[in-house]
Design a protein around this motif. Sequence first.
Motif, PDB file in Angstrom:
ATOM      1  N   ALA A 109       0.857  -1.176   0.000  1.00 41.97           N
ATOM      2  CA  ALA A 109       0.000   0.000   0.000  1.00 41.97           C
ATOM      3  C   ALA A 109       0.898   1.233   0.000  1.00 41.97           C
ATOM      4  O   ALA A 109       1.902   1.261   0.718  1.00 41.97           O
ATOM      5  CB  ALA A 109      -0.896   0.009   1.228  1.00 41.97           C
ATOM      6  N   THR A 110       0.599   2.223  -0.814  1.00 43.00           N
ATOM      7  CA  THR A 110       1.439   3.423  -0.906  1.00 43.00           C
ATOM      8  C   THR A 110       0.554   4.670  -0.894  1.00 43.00           C
ATOM      9  O   THR A 110      -0.512   4.682  -1.506  1.00 43.00           O
ATOM     10  CB  THR A 110       2.260   3.390  -2.203  1.00 43.00           C
ATOM     11  OG1 THR A 110       3.047   2.219  -2.220  1.00 43.00           O
ATOM     12  CG2 THR A 110       3.185   4.615  -2.284  1.00 43.00           C
ATOM     13  N   LEU A 111       1.045   5.690  -0.148  1.00 39.17           N
ATOM     14  CA  LEU A 111       0.292   6.952  -0.088  1.00 39.17           C
ATOM     15  C   LEU A 111       1.290   8.103  -0.094  1.00 39.17           C
ATOM     16  O   LEU A 111       2.327   8.022   0.549  1.00 39.17           O
ATOM     17  CB  LEU A 111      -0.553   6.989   1.191  1.00 39.17           C
ATOM     18  CG  LEU A 111      -1.468   8.198   1.363  1.00 39.17           C
ATOM     19  CD1 LEU A 111      -2.540   8.240   0.281  1.00 39.17           C
ATOM     20  CD2 LEU A 111      -2.124   8.176   2.744  1.00 39.17           C
ATOM     21  N   THR A 112       0.976   9.114  -0.859  1.00 41.32           N
ATOM     22  CA  THR A 112       1.844  10.298  -0.891  1.00 41.32           C
ATOM     23  C   THR A 112       1.055  11.504  -0.393  1.00 41.32           C
ATOM     24  O   THR A 112      -0.126  11.668  -0.732  1.00 41.32           O
ATOM     25  CB  THR A 112       2.321  10.553  -2.326  1.00 41.32           C
ATOM     26  OG1 THR A 112       3.186   9.506  -2.710  1.00 41.32           O
ATOM     27  CG2 THR A 112       3.092  11.877  -2.406  1.00 41.32           C
ATOM     28  N   ARG A 113       1.743  12.266   0.425  1.00 43.08           N
ATOM     29  CA  ARG A 113       1.079  13.465   0.934  1.00 43.08           C
ATOM     30  C   ARG A 113       2.043  14.648   0.791  1.00 43.08           C
ATOM     31  O   ARG A 113       3.252  14.481   0.960  1.00 43.08           O
ATOM     32  CB  ARG A 113       0.738  13.262   2.402  1.00 43.08           C
ATOM     33  CG  ARG A 113      -0.693  13.654   2.746  1.00 43.08           C
ATOM     34  CD  ARG A 113      -0.939  13.432   4.195  1.00 43.08           C
ATOM     35  NE  ARG A 113      -1.938  12.396   4.427  1.00 43.08           N
ATOM     36  CZ  ARG A 113      -2.173  11.873   5.624  1.00 43.08           C
ATOM     37  NH1 ARG A 113      -1.412  12.234   6.664  1.00 43.08           N
ATOM     38  NH2 ARG A 113      -3.105  10.981   5.783  1.00 43.08           N
ATOM     39  N   ALA A 114       1.482  15.814   0.491  1.00 45.38           N
ATOM     40  CA  ALA A 114       2.326  17.008   0.429  1.00 45.38           C
ATOM     41  C   ALA A 114       2.254  17.695   1.801  1.00 45.38           C
ATOM     42  O   ALA A 114       1.173  18.070   2.246  1.00 45.38           O
ATOM     43  CB  ALA A 114       1.836  17.952  -0.651  1.00 45.38           C
ATOM     44  N   LEU A 115       3.450  17.758   2.489  1.00 46.89           N
ATOM     45  CA  LEU A 115       3.454  18.378   3.824  1.00 46.89           C
ATOM     46  C   LEU A 115       3.934  19.819   3.703  1.00 46.89           C
ATOM     47  O   LEU A 115       4.940  20.083   3.033  1.00 46.89           O
ATOM     48  CB  LEU A 115       4.384  17.592   4.752  1.00 46.89           C
ATOM     49  CG  LEU A 115       3.991  16.142   5.056  1.00 46.89           C
ATOM     50  CD1 LEU A 115       4.953  15.543   6.071  1.00 46.89           C
ATOM     51  CD2 LEU A 115       2.564  16.035   5.558  1.00 46.89           C
ATOM     52  N   PRO A 116       3.227  20.747   4.338  1.00 47.23           N
ATOM     53  CA  PRO A 116       3.649  22.147   4.276  1.00 47.23           C
ATOM     54  C   PRO A 116       4.966  22.338   5.029  1.00 47.23           C
ATOM     55  O   PRO A 116       5.081  21.964   6.198  1.00 47.23           O
ATOM     56  CB  PRO A 116       2.494  22.895   4.946  1.00 47.23           C
ATOM     57  CG  PRO A 116       1.813  21.876   5.786  1.00 47.23           C
ATOM     58  CD  PRO A 116       2.049  20.541   5.176  1.00 47.23           C
ATOM     59  N   ALA A 117       6.023  22.795   4.353  1.00 49.61           N
ATOM     60  CA  ALA A 117       7.328  23.011   4.990  1.00 49.61           C
ATOM     61  C   ALA A 117       7.983  24.211   4.305  1.00 49.61           C
ATOM     62  O   ALA A 117       8.471  24.077   3.190  1.00 49.61           O
ATOM     63  CB  ALA A 117       8.208  21.778   4.840  1.00 49.61           C
ATOM     64  N   GLY A 118       7.939  25.390   5.006  1.00 46.32           N
ATOM     65  CA  GLY A 118       8.567  26.585   4.455  1.00 46.32           C
ATOM     66  C   GLY A 118       7.900  27.043   3.177  1.00 46.32           C
ATOM     67  O   GLY A 118       6.674  26.937   3.050  1.00 46.32           O
ATOM     68  N   PRO A 119       8.697  27.505   2.218  1.00 44.62           N
ATOM     69  CA  PRO A 119       8.150  28.085   0.990  1.00 44.62           C
ATOM     70  C   PRO A 119       7.420  27.049   0.120  1.00 44.62           C
ATOM     71  O   PRO A 119       6.306  27.274  -0.306  1.00 44.62           O
ATOM     72  CB  PRO A 119       9.396  28.602   0.249  1.00 44.62           C
ATOM     73  CG  PRO A 119      10.568  27.889   0.877  1.00 44.62           C
ATOM     74  CD  PRO A 119      10.206  27.515   2.268  1.00 44.62           C
ATOM     75  N   ALA A 120       8.071  25.829  -0.108  1.00 43.35           N
ATOM     76  CA  ALA A 120       7.428  24.802  -0.953  1.00 43.35           C
ATOM     77  C   ALA A 120       7.113  23.576  -0.099  1.00 43.35           C
ATOM     78  O   ALA A 120       7.907  23.209   0.758  1.00 43.35           O
ATOM     79  CB  ALA A 120       8.367  24.389  -2.090  1.00 43.35           C
TER      80      ALA A 120
END
Length: 451
Positions: free
Chosen positions: A128-139
């Motif tokens: 099982a695979t999941l990708t998440r975009a975590l808020p860190a600084g500018p990008a």
Amino acid sequence: MRRSATSLRRRLTWTLIGGATLLAVLFFLVVRTYAQQIAQQSQDRILEASLTSLMDAAVVRDGEIEVDVPYAAFAMLDTAADDRVFYAVHQGDALLTGYDGLAEVPFDPAVGLDFQTQAFGGAEVRRATLTRALPAGPAPVLLTVSVAQTRDSLAGTLWAISVNAALFGGAFFVLAAGMALWTSRSTVRPLSQMAEAVARRGPRDLRPVVRPVPTELSPLVTSLNSLMTRLSHSLTQSETFIAEAAHRVRTPLATVRTHAEATLMRVDKDENRAALRSMIRAIDESSRAAGQLLDHAMVTFRGDQLERRQIDLVGICRELVDRLTPVAEMKDLELVLIAEGPVEVQGDPILIQNAVRNLIDNALKYSPPEGVVRIEVQRDPVAVVVCDEGGGFPAEQMAELSQRFQRGANAGDTVGSGLGLTIAQDVAEAHGGRLGLANLDEGGACATLYL
Ligand SMILES: Nc1ncnc2c1ncn2[C@@H]1O[C@H](COP(=O)(O)OP(=O)(O)O)[C@@H](O)[C@H]1O
Ligand SMILES: [Mg+2]
């Protein structure tokens, strides 16, 4: 008995068994597929939970992701079969912790939660695979977490379910096959019972069938009954006809013969006397021919529906000898009956008497005066043998003599119609026997009626 090309019962049995086989196989396949889906779903759900708890453990510090892998994330994946667990945590396409090559990175976040079955670490695993975009600084940074588990426990569960499904399917099949046999037998039973009841009847029993039958059979029974009624009617008619015809032909002929004989006494002129003599002879011939034709018709008719009774052959022969002795004496012939005790046989007395009478008749006709005609009743095999001291059967015609209207070369001008041996042979055959013709070495013909 005629062998039928198709059997209703066999066809019914095989159709039902075929249906049962198909249903059993279908049952097995459906249960297995369904079980496989459910087992897969439950594995996927645990993988998802484990993945989520790993994902939750990730924190972003100074633009870098840190994962403190929680023990509980893997404890929940424990199975009885000790399945192996693999994991991988990537930031972008860089492996942070876990097994390299477990999942393709970078992973497209639009896909959401993704499940794959693949080979890894020398075994088949579910990942099982999941990708998440975590808020860190500018990008934001892309965090990809994968958890995989081998499928030993799943395969074990599936195997157990398959075995059970196969057992149930097999039991179902055996039950259904048994029911198929029983059903086809009980469906066809009324038919065979009816056939048996009709077959068991005596040859002259043409009563209608009255036993209750299933509605599908009733048209058959109705036509069978109407056939029997018609048959019985026409049988009665032919029987009456034969008796009537014999009477109607013989009686006027006898009257004419009496008149001719009376006239012969009164006539003096030689040529008239000669004419009357040949007239009497012609009457005798017709009367005899008519008699034999009717006898033959009667034998054919009765032979078809033989009436079997316990009868004594010796009794029948003695009666015939008594009756024919006056005829024999006119030719100075002696009739000798050779028999011991009663010889019992199952048969039609009228037919047997007719056959033996024809054989004795021949012996009287074709043997010279002052001889002996022997009538012997044998016990093993049951037979009546009639032997005379004449010239015997014409040797080269032996095979044809018992054909209809066939007379021998030695018949000359003896009165006859060539039906005597035919009658005897038909009677023998109707009783399951045969007619044997032979010539004695010392001269004389022997006809044997085997019954
Ligand atoms: N006892 C016998 N001796 C010699 N020939 C016989 C004897 N019985 C029958 N045959 C021969 O077999 C023929 C057929 O006999 P059968 O069928 O009784 O006819 P038919 O007596 O009317 O001639 C006779 O024509 C005769 O040639
Ligand atoms: Mg004859």
